[in-house]
Design a protein around this motif. Sequence first.
Motif, PDB file in Angstrom:
ATOM      1  N   ALA A  80      -3.989   6.698  -5.732  1.00  0.00           N
ATOM      2  CA  ALA A  80      -4.008   5.865  -6.938  1.00  0.00           C
ATOM      3  C   ALA A  80      -3.637   4.419  -6.644  1.00  0.00           C
ATOM      4  O   ALA A  80      -4.048   3.513  -7.380  1.00  0.00           O
ATOM      5  N   ILE A  81      -2.862   4.184  -5.597  1.00  0.00           N
ATOM      6  CA  ILE A  81      -2.452   2.814  -5.276  1.00  0.00           C
ATOM      7  C   ILE A  81      -3.346   2.201  -4.195  1.00  0.00           C
ATOM      8  O   ILE A  81      -3.130   1.050  -3.794  1.00  0.00           O
ATOM      9  N   ARG A  82      -4.353   2.960  -3.754  1.00  0.00           N
ATOM     10  CA  ARG A  82      -5.278   2.467  -2.719  1.00  0.00           C
ATOM     11  C   ARG A  82      -6.730   2.655  -3.183  1.00  0.00           C
ATOM     12  O   ARG A  82      -7.529   3.312  -2.526  1.00  0.00           O
ATOM     13  N   PRO A  83      -7.089   2.071  -4.315  1.00  0.00           N
ATOM     14  CA  PRO A  83      -8.401   2.363  -4.896  1.00  0.00           C
ATOM     15  C   PRO A  83      -9.533   1.611  -4.214  1.00  0.00           C
ATOM     16  O   PRO A  83      -9.319   0.642  -3.482  1.00  0.00           O
ATOM     17  N   GLU A  84     -10.741   2.064  -4.509  1.00  0.00           N
ATOM     18  CA  GLU A  84     -11.932   1.353  -4.050  1.00  0.00           C
ATOM     19  C   GLU A  84     -12.174   0.141  -4.946  1.00  0.00           C
ATOM     20  O   GLU A  84     -12.012   0.206  -6.161  1.00  0.00           O
ATOM     21  N   HIS A  95       7.342  -8.622 -17.955  1.00  0.00           N
ATOM     22  CA  HIS A  95       8.207  -9.063 -16.861  1.00  0.00           C
ATOM     23  C   HIS A  95       7.474  -9.189 -15.531  1.00  0.00           C
ATOM     24  O   HIS A  95       8.103  -9.472 -14.506  1.00  0.00           O
ATOM     25  N   ILE A  96       6.166  -8.997 -15.526  1.00  0.00           N
ATOM     26  CA  ILE A  96       5.403  -9.256 -14.304  1.00  0.00           C
ATOM     27  C   ILE A  96       5.592 -10.711 -13.880  1.00  0.00           C
ATOM     28  O   ILE A  96       5.763 -11.017 -12.695  1.00  0.00           O
ATOM     29  N   GLY A  97       5.566 -11.617 -14.857  1.00  0.00           N
ATOM     30  CA  GLY A  97       5.769 -13.022 -14.535  1.00  0.00           C
ATOM     31  C   GLY A  97       7.102 -13.272 -13.875  1.00  0.00           C
ATOM     32  O   GLY A  97       7.208 -14.050 -12.912  1.00  0.00           O
ATOM     33  N   HIS A  98       8.155 -12.610 -14.352  1.00  0.00           N
ATOM     34  CA  HIS A  98       9.477 -12.773 -13.753  1.00  0.00           C
ATOM     35  C   HIS A  98       9.472 -12.331 -12.284  1.00  0.00           C
ATOM     36  O   HIS A  98      10.028 -13.017 -11.419  1.00  0.00           O
ATOM     37  N   HIS A 129       0.799  -1.224   0.000  1.00  0.00           N
ATOM     38  CA  HIS A 129       0.000   0.000   0.000  1.00  0.00           C
ATOM     39  C   HIS A 129       0.830   1.271   0.000  1.00  0.00           C
ATOM     40  O   HIS A 129       0.264   2.371  -0.058  1.00  0.00           O
ATOM     41  N   ASP A 130       2.159   1.143   0.046  1.00  0.00           N
ATOM     42  CA  ASP A 130       3.026   2.314   0.128  1.00  0.00           C
ATOM     43  C   ASP A 130       3.867   2.540  -1.120  1.00  0.00           C
ATOM     44  O   ASP A 130       4.643   3.497  -1.157  1.00  0.00           O
ATOM     45  N   VAL A 131       3.768   1.663  -2.116  1.00  0.00           N
ATOM     46  CA  VAL A 131       4.666   1.763  -3.264  1.00  0.00           C
ATOM     47  C   VAL A 131       3.883   1.690  -4.577  1.00  0.00           C
ATOM     48  O   VAL A 131       2.764   1.175  -4.627  1.00  0.00           O
ATOM     49  N   THR A 132       4.492   2.202  -5.622  1.00  0.00           N
ATOM     50  CA  THR A 132       3.905   2.099  -6.961  1.00  0.00           C
ATOM     51  C   THR A 132       3.628   0.639  -7.297  1.00  0.00           C
ATOM     52  O   THR A 132       4.453  -0.230  -7.029  1.00  0.00           O
ATOM     53  N   ARG A 133       2.468   0.379  -7.877  1.00  0.00           N
ATOM     54  CA  ARG A 133       2.112  -1.005  -8.207  1.00  0.00           C
ATOM     55  C   ARG A 133       3.104  -1.592  -9.210  1.00  0.00           C
ATOM     56  O   ARG A 133       3.603  -0.900 -10.091  1.00  0.00           O
ATOM     57  N   ILE A 134       3.335  -2.904  -9.079  1.00  0.00           N
ATOM     58  CA  ILE A 134       4.354  -3.568  -9.880  1.00  0.00           C
ATOM     59  C   ILE A 134       4.050  -3.432 -11.369  1.00  0.00           C
ATOM     60  O   ILE A 134       4.973  -3.294 -12.178  1.00  0.00           O
ATOM     61  N   ALA A 135       2.780  -3.444 -11.776  1.00  0.00           N
ATOM     62  CA  ALA A 135       2.435  -3.318 -13.193  1.00  0.00           C
ATOM     63  C   ALA A 135       2.792  -1.944 -13.737  1.00  0.00           C
ATOM     64  O   ALA A 135       3.018  -1.785 -14.944  1.00  0.00           O
ATOM     65  N   SER A 136       2.833  -0.933 -12.879  1.00  0.00           N
ATOM     66  CA  SER A 136       3.255   0.407 -13.282  1.00  0.00           C
ATOM     67  C   SER A 136       4.750   0.598 -13.080  1.00  0.00           C
ATOM     68  O   SER A 136       5.389   1.389 -13.788  1.00  0.00           O
ATOM     69  N   GLY A 187      -5.173  -6.411  -5.828  1.00  0.00           N
ATOM     70  CA  GLY A 187      -5.202  -5.744  -7.117  1.00  0.00           C
ATOM     71  C   GLY A 187      -4.012  -6.079  -7.976  1.00  0.00           C
ATOM     72  O   GLY A 187      -4.099  -6.067  -9.210  1.00  0.00           O
ATOM     73  N   ASP A 188      -2.869  -6.388  -7.355  1.00  0.00           N
ATOM     74  CA  ASP A 188      -1.701  -6.782  -8.136  1.00  0.00           C
ATOM     75  C   ASP A 188      -1.955  -8.080  -8.878  1.00  0.00           C
ATOM     76  O   ASP A 188      -1.392  -8.308  -9.955  1.00  0.00           O
ATOM     77  N   GLU A 189      -2.812  -8.945  -8.312  1.00  0.00           N
ATOM     78  CA  GLU A 189      -3.130 -10.201  -8.994  1.00  0.00           C
ATOM     79  C   GLU A 189      -3.949  -9.975 -10.260  1.00  0.00           C
ATOM     80  O   GLU A 189      -4.133 -10.905 -11.059  1.00  0.00           O
ATOM     81  N   PHE A 190      -4.445  -8.747 -10.444  1.00  0.00           N
ATOM     82  CA  PHE A 190      -5.156  -8.377 -11.670  1.00  0.00           C
ATOM     83  C   PHE A 190      -4.322  -7.435 -12.543  1.00  0.00           C
ATOM     84  O   PHE A 190      -4.838  -6.869 -13.511  1.00  0.00           O
ATOM     85  N   ALA A 191      -3.068  -7.221 -12.174  1.00  0.00           N
ATOM     86  CA  ALA A 191      -2.202  -6.266 -12.882  1.00  0.00           C
ATOM     87  C   ALA A 191      -2.765  -4.850 -12.835  1.00  0.00           C
ATOM     88  O   ALA A 191      -2.610  -4.079 -13.782  1.00  0.00           O
ATOM     89  N   PHE A 192      -3.430  -4.500 -11.717  1.00  0.00           N
ATOM     90  CA  PHE A 192      -3.874  -3.119 -11.540  1.00  0.00           C
ATOM     91  C   PHE A 192      -2.674  -2.180 -11.631  1.00  0.00           C
ATOM     92  O   PHE A 192      -1.567  -2.522 -11.225  1.00  0.00           O
ATOM     93  N   ARG A 193      -2.923  -0.992 -12.121  1.00  0.00           N
ATOM     94  CA  ARG A 193      -1.880   0.026 -12.210  1.00  0.00           C
ATOM     95  C   ARG A 193      -2.130   1.132 -11.191  1.00  0.00           C
ATOM     96  O   ARG A 193      -3.258   1.359 -10.769  1.00  0.00           O
ATOM     97  N   GLY A 194      -1.074   1.809 -10.818  1.00  0.00           N
ATOM     98  CA  GLY A 194      -1.173   2.909  -9.871  1.00  0.00           C
ATOM     99  C   GLY A 194       0.210   3.406  -9.511  1.00  0.00           C
ATOM    100  O   GLY A 194       1.098   2.599  -9.213  1.00  0.00           O
ATOM    101  N   VAL A 195       0.407   4.703  -9.563  1.00  0.00           N
ATOM    102  CA  VAL A 195       1.710   5.309  -9.292  1.00  0.00           C
ATOM    103  C   VAL A 195       1.626   6.113  -8.001  1.00  0.00           C
ATOM    104  O   VAL A 195       0.741   6.957  -7.837  1.00  0.00           O
TER     105      VAL A 195
END
Length: 430
Positions: free
Chosen positions: A310-314, A272-275, A258-265, A292-300
């Motif tokens: 942006a990284i803590r959406p509803e 390289h998400i798989g890696h 909840h404190d960092v940019t999402r991995i997909a972003s 949300g990361d399991e859905f490749a959600f984005r957020g910076v």
Amino acid sequence: MTEPAWVEHALWWHVYPLGFVGAYPADPPPTPAEHRLRRLADWLDHAVALGASGLALGPVFASRTHGYDTTDHYRIDPRLGDDTDFADLLARAHERGLRVLLDGVFNHVGRDFAHPEWLRRRGGQVATFEGHGDLLALDHDNPAVVDYTVEVMRHWLARGADGWRLDAAYAVDDEFWARVLPRVRDAHPDAYFVAEIIHGDYPARVRAAGFDAVTQYELWKAIWSSLNDRNFHELDWALKRHNEFLDVFVPLTFVGNHDVTRIASQLNDIRHIGHALVILMTTGGTPSIYAGDEFAFRGVKEERFGGDDAIRPEFGSPPIPLDDTEGDIFRLHQFLIGLRRRHPWLHTARTTPLRVTNRGYVYRTGSGAESLLVALNTDDAPMPVALGELGVGAGRIVAGSGAPPEQVVGHAEVAPHGWLVLAPQGPAAG
């Protein structure tokens, strides 16, 4: 190591409740009568389907804004609901075999905290946390603060929680935790305590404070940075450090929170998400997946007021519609989490580099007689892997991008921007 035995099988689904249920930011804020926390309970079957064994909650206690300005550690935040809503969440989680981890903010409090006499003062002024004027630092030398922290932690563990994440533990002297944690463990020996430590000497802090684990930010950074820079030497260095940590404790590992940019972003190349996920699921640690990361959600994440929104959406009601990429990423999470669950020895596995180049990395991950081989390729060309040259007779393909599973090979080829996981089948001849 002090961690409870059940942590060997723990894999957390991490949620920031106030954002997840649309309680913050919100204008007007929801009232207790809306029982927003029950929306989160509706997602527990999703956590189980994902393969998680625990629910790691962000702040749920009364606060004015984002939850980390706690005003009453004994009261559920009214924007989430009331005590019965929390009891329902606990009960429904435990019915599904999910442990529950609470987020305890004991370094600082909000401005409406009931005990201003417990605040730390410098030069007559109340000290704040990292310059945030609404986050008032507690005086951890005050015995009353020690007692209060012990009592709060015991209270919620007695209610059914399974452990605590200790927010901003890096800002608190280890002596404070060394006074608190033994008293809590005396009453709840099966509880788990993981500290938010961002940098520094992780093993020394664990030894001095008595944490079970700390957040492995070094590995988090090395995973995405090495993939972006096409520099696996950085990851190799971090994994060597990681092995040293595992000699003392098992870190909490993650590629998002909840404190960092999402991995997909965070990644420059979505391929390289798989890696990133393969590294997370095949190295020692207690993994955590940020909702949300399991859905490749984005957020910076941005360094400004509201920069975490942006990284803590509803989240809406499950299930949510997924496009092809999101569906593929979700199924990949399920598969690799399943792989992790079928190999519980990975919890304490050490890694050994077998081949390291800027764009290619092959490592063995193992514990005792058990091991797997992991091959990662970020190049535009295929990466050949001759197992005999790595000291392995053959390998059974367990998983990989573009590779038929269960095939036993002596020579493998990792697709461009692909990866493979193999089970070794014996030493090389000669």
